[in-house]
Design a protein around this motif. Sequence first.
Motif, short mmCIF file in Angstrom:
data_model
loop_
_atom_site.label_atom_id
_atom_site.label_comp_id
_atom_site.label_asym_id
_atom_site.label_seq_id
_atom_site.Cartn_x
_atom_site.Cartn_y
_atom_site.Cartn_z
N ALA A 159 -1.87 -44.69 19.95
CA ALA A 159 -1.77 -45.27 18.60
C ALA A 159 -3.13 -45.76 18.12
N ALA A 186 -5.01 -44.20 14.91
CA ALA A 186 -5.42 -45.16 13.88
C ALA A 186 -4.79 -44.84 12.53
N ARG A 215 -2.95 -45.27 9.07
CA ARG A 215 -3.06 -46.32 8.06
C ARG A 215 -1.99 -46.12 6.98
N ASP A 223 2.15 -49.03 12.20
CA ASP A 223 0.82 -49.18 11.59
C ASP A 223 0.83 -48.90 10.09
#
Length: 235
Positions: free
Chosen positions: A44, A48, A50, A72
């Motif tokens: 994860a 990264a 977003r 996330d």
Amino acid sequence: MTRASLDKQPHEVAAMFDDVAAKYDLTNDVISLGQARRWRKHVAAAVAGRPGEKVLDLAAGTGTSSIPFSADGAYVVPCDFSLGMLREGKKRHPWMPLTAGDATRLPFADGVFDAVTISYGLRNVQDTDAALREMLRVTKPGGRVVICEFSHPTWKPFRTVYTEYLMRALPTVARAVSSSPDAYVYLAESIPAWPDQPALAGRLLKAGWTDVAWRNLAGGIVALHRGRKAASPAG
């Protein structure tokens, strides 16, 4: 059901995963001595994801591996070719857009995803190079790939101990906790036959990925490979 041979016939491998779907996540936790959850956190962090991004999680199984990307803020699409895994995943995570798909012929348009990731699944694909090219195709220019896969321990004495565990202890543990231990015998045999870290990096480069790098987890038991799709030329 007989154990799938190492030529990885898709229907045999899919049937194996169908059979182990109900206890797959539990079995993974047991045979990895609890490390599977820790490795998911590393994946994860590498992906990264977003808010506003689209992440394709291949070989997602029941969708457990997809949860961190959703947490996330990314829109995650779990994809797997085992219908048994997907059915089990739908029971647990009815909100997830679980999708049936073959990694060598993905059911997505070109350049859809900001990131594509696969954990412990590339080793089971019949044509690894075709899968790497497909992953590149569905990724946006400038997007990224993260591959988490069992690999080769870098310290030779430890490698010997690890191989003994795979061939002897893992099948025994699998018989105790899994409804289909033959599947885990196959998985144990497939790990030593898999390319080492530099070899997999070379295959990523050959498929067209750039900025390829890797790092070892747990002394090389698992390797995390990363790459990027070249950005479109200006103008």
